[in-house]
Enzyme design. Structure first.
Site, mmCIF file in Angstrom:
data_model
loop_
_atom_site.group_PDB
_atom_site.id
_atom_site.type_symbol
_atom_site.label_atom_id
_atom_site.label_comp_id
_atom_site.label_asym_id
_atom_site.label_seq_id
_atom_site.Cartn_x
_atom_site.Cartn_y
_atom_site.Cartn_z
ATOM 1 N N HIS A 22 1.998 9.163 20.594
ATOM 2 C CA HIS A 22 2.576 9.864 19.442
ATOM 3 C C HIS A 22 1.651 10.950 18.920
ATOM 4 C CE1 HIS A 22 6.416 8.310 18.209
ATOM 5 N NE2 HIS A 22 6.031 7.069 18.379
ATOM 6 N N ASP A 24 12.052 1.545 18.061
ATOM 7 C CA ASP A 24 12.056 2.975 17.717
ATOM 8 C C ASP A 24 13.449 3.585 17.830
ATOM 9 O OD1 ASP A 24 9.425 3.241 17.068
ATOM 10 O OD2 ASP A 24 8.785 3.793 19.091
ATOM 11 N N GLU A 78 1.539 -1.637 11.045
ATOM 12 C CA GLU A 78 2.882 -1.053 10.960
ATOM 13 C C GLU A 78 3.812 -1.772 11.956
ATOM 14 O OE1 GLU A 78 3.018 2.939 12.439
ATOM 15 O OE2 GLU A 78 4.991 3.358 11.581
ATOM 16 N N HIS A 79 3.381 -1.830 13.226
ATOM 17 C CA HIS A 79 4.144 -2.522 14.271
ATOM 18 C C HIS A 79 3.309 -3.687 14.792
ATOM 19 C CE1 HIS A 79 5.350 1.817 14.700
ATOM 20 N NE2 HIS A 79 6.544 1.274 14.630
ATOM 21 N N HIS A 113 12.466 -1.873 -34.676
ATOM 22 C CA HIS A 113 12.964 -2.832 -33.690
ATOM 23 C C HIS A 113 13.452 -4.107 -34.396
ATOM 24 C CE1 HIS A 113 10.828 -0.271 -30.842
ATOM 25 N NE2 HIS A 113 11.243 -1.000 -29.825
ATOM 26 N N GLN A 123 2.360 3.879 21.411
ATOM 27 C CA GLN A 123 1.896 4.407 20.130
ATOM 28 C C GLN A 123 0.911 5.539 20.338
ATOM 29 O OE1 GLN A 123 3.126 3.664 17.035
ATOM 30 N NE2 GLN A 123 4.536 2.688 18.454
#
Lengths: 434, 434
Positions: free
Chosen positions: B262, B361, B327-328, B420, B259
């Site tokens: 990245h 991934d 996230e992961h 209505h 990670q």
């Protein structure tokens, strides 16, 4: 008078485009005001919420008064007539039954490579529900938001509803109780959205906020999006009715007016294959507008945004309907099921003349929070899915990693992400050694 | 060095809160620039897109050159090695197989009142896929966005990818071809988002736009939201690894670094119940950072945002993990399945030490577009559901209307929506007359 269009008019395409593109909503630029309010609530918590409530709702509270007590709610609920209570309970039961079918299923399987794959759904832990005060305070909207949240399994559902000058709609509190709302706060506006998103000493923060509101509420929801989830920002309501001549013009007129009476910016459109029937509906609308309680709202909506479109056949009606992508679509034609099957873009379809759209607003079962402004092309009405989230699951056996790991390593190298590749390679090397 | 925390530290709570709240992303204020670009593309179409592409990508094109021809794509695809092609095809097949299981089912039933109710799912007609150019050009992301769209049944999938100075990544074009992308345009930035949302003479408008991008792209997506649907605005990537001492510290170090490499703003966190193991992983990270190709990115990420948290037991690990809502999430513990079952908030879980996150991934099958910045509390990764929408269906028989209509009428009256109520009453009166 509404617009009368016909697909045989030489200038139909440009007139239809203009109808589609009509900007029906004023969007006052309240963003700067809302940003200040949110910052104030983040900084000062309850104190800011209390001050803003005193200012906007003319209501002096202390922190302990922010939340309705159970006894207060009891007392308001006791004011509701048995008939209204029974109607709310029928509505809640039917909405619950419909939405229970939306609960998504978990899955887990082992594929041919030996990889275990799947997903699991879990509810949002805490959700906030915004309910407008003032004239547009709708107990039905409380049910339409709160019931799906509770069906999804949301553990804590906190509702906010402003009570200007202390005015409370007992039906709103009863709807909250029937739906299982856990906490009710007498606050509104951007300050209520900020309190739900960021929390105060009195109000714990939530993870998702849904519910309709004015321009300040909408701007606040946009601003807190990311910190919490939000539902769609709804625009003015719309209905499209496709009807052939074998209908009572008065029924269709009332269906068109039931959208028009919501809001001067609402839009009601009739598509018919019979020009005389279209005129008869227009006449019926005018007749009903003479006496309708909300004619001061419905009249301008119908005059400014209403339209009656004559088509050559129902295939044209389907084509135009998909271009409109209506929030509500009513099909009052001989083969209503067949026509429904041909529609691609619509929030909700009401099939056959015995299904007035108003049924869907209250007791049909499907949700009445639906995509407006052509967004049915890419989004859906509120549902259980808005209150759950999916966690994907993967478990590799050593054999599965041996089978597919080399491809992962290769792609990692092609993307110049060396550590990605090495994290796979280190494991593959162990397998090769063992 | 990363932060070392322990739940037994007296100041743990404040340190953990600081870790959760760390603002890892610069958000340059590009909104005014983006607003101008969108207005320009809306006003001048292709001419604006061409000018902006010449300016930002240093690429002089005419309108016919905006789109890659099939022959051009053929030529680029032919440059890809057989091994890379095979890896991409394996990845696409696995992603497709996983996502095919997500196709939602239609439903229609008749309830005890005689009401026919249900819903129908339809694909978005046209979707746009943004693919970044430059250094972060990932063929895997093309697959992760395009395959679910095509599995959902999206008829027209248009991809945009900037080609600064004419540079093209052949793997990106091959991934597009394998995934079934219909059109590829060599444009990027806010101008590409605007062209997809509003259309130009050359590029037909789409209904939904997905895919990652820089601050300009993110701001443009926010601005066109409403006109079209968008996917989430992703923040920097994150991983949380929960590992006991029975792991190879080097494996865990590589997972954390995969990670960190990245983005300098990425965050990698280890939670372990063994302080010595935590130190061993920290040492292994330092050793790998000596030689890692992307150490200039991974090093700052690990030093600035990395953390190793020691807990007393795995129950504490679960509690902290749910507060992080990663996230992961990688679970490298003895009973990884048991621990996975206790987690409530996570985008994706990688179960067991043989499942490095990098598998997910590329080739695992689940989507790698996942909720960041704690948004797994309320949102899910990309899926087939992002490319379909639901139309609710209702059909009342006269008997069903007689059964539930009076409650709808009652609620309409309580909400002061007379039309209505009348739309229901007119039909009930007919039934009573007949």
């Amino acid at each position: 008078m509404p617009q009368f269009l016909s697909t045989t008019d030489p200038d139909f395409e440009s007139a239809f485009q203009a109808l589609l593109g009509a900007k029906r909503e004023d969007s006052p630029d309240v963003d700067a005001v809302v940003a200040d309010i949110i910052a104030d609530v983040r900084a000062r918590g309850d104190a800011a919420v209390l001050e803003l409530t005193a200012k906007f709702d003319r209501l002096d509270l202390d922190a302990t008064g922010l939340r309705f007590s159970d006894e207060e709610i009891d007392a308001y609920c006791a004011q509701v007539s048995d008939e209204d209570r029974a109607a709310l309970e029928l509505a809640a039961a039917r909405i619950r039954a419909y939405h229970e079918r939306q609960i998504p299923e978990d899955a887990m399987w082992t594929d041919e490579a030996g990889a275990q794959l799947g997903w699991r759904w879990t509810p949002v832990s805490a959700a906030g529900l915004y309910v407008p005060g003032g004239i547009a305070t709708y107990p039905s909207s409380v049910l339409m938001n709160a019931v799906p949240a509770k069906v999804a399994g949301v553990g804590r559902l906190a509702m906010v509803v402003p009570t200007p000058d202390g005015a409370v709609n007992p039906l709103v509190l009863l709807a909250a109780r029937i739906a299982g709302v856990d906490e009710v706060y007498r606050i509104g506006g951007a300050q209520a959205v900020a309190a739900l998103a960021y929390g105060t000493d009195t109000i714990a923060p939530v993870d998702k906020i849904t519910g309709p509101g004015n321009a300040f509420v909408a701007a606040a929801k946009r601003r807190v999006f990311g910190k919490v989830g939000i539902d769609m920002i709804a625009g003015p309501s719309e209905i499209l009715v496709i009807a052939d001549k074998d209908n009572d013009p008065d029924w269709i007129a009332l269906d068109l007016l039931s959208q028009a009476e919501h809001d001067e910016s609402a839009q009601s459109i009739l598509i018919t294959d019979d020009v005389a029937f279209g005129q008869a509906v227009a006449d019926a609308v005018e007749a009903r507008l003479q006496t309708l309680e909300r004619r001061a709202v419905a009249g301008p909506s119908w005059r400014d945004y209403g339209a009656i479109i004559t088509v050559e056949d129902m295939a044209q009606a389907v084509e135009l309907s998909d271009r409109i992508a209506p929030e509500h679509l009513e099909l009052c034609v001989a083969d209503a099921d067949g026509l429904a099957a041909q529609i691609t873009h619509a929030g909700a379809i009401f099939i056959g003349a015995w299904t007035p759209e108003a049924i869907g607003d209250y007791v049909g079962g499907p949700n009445h929070v639906l995509p407006t402004a052509r967004s049915a092309r890419f989004s859906s009405g509120l549902s259980v899915m808005d209150f759950v989230k999916r966690t994907t699951l993967a478990r590799m056996s050593p054999e599965a990693l041996a089978a597919i790991g080399p491809s992962a390593e290769r792609l990692a190298i092609s993307e110049s992400l060396e550590a990605h590749g090495l994290s796979v390679r280190a494991r593959l090397d162990r397998l090769n050694r063992d």
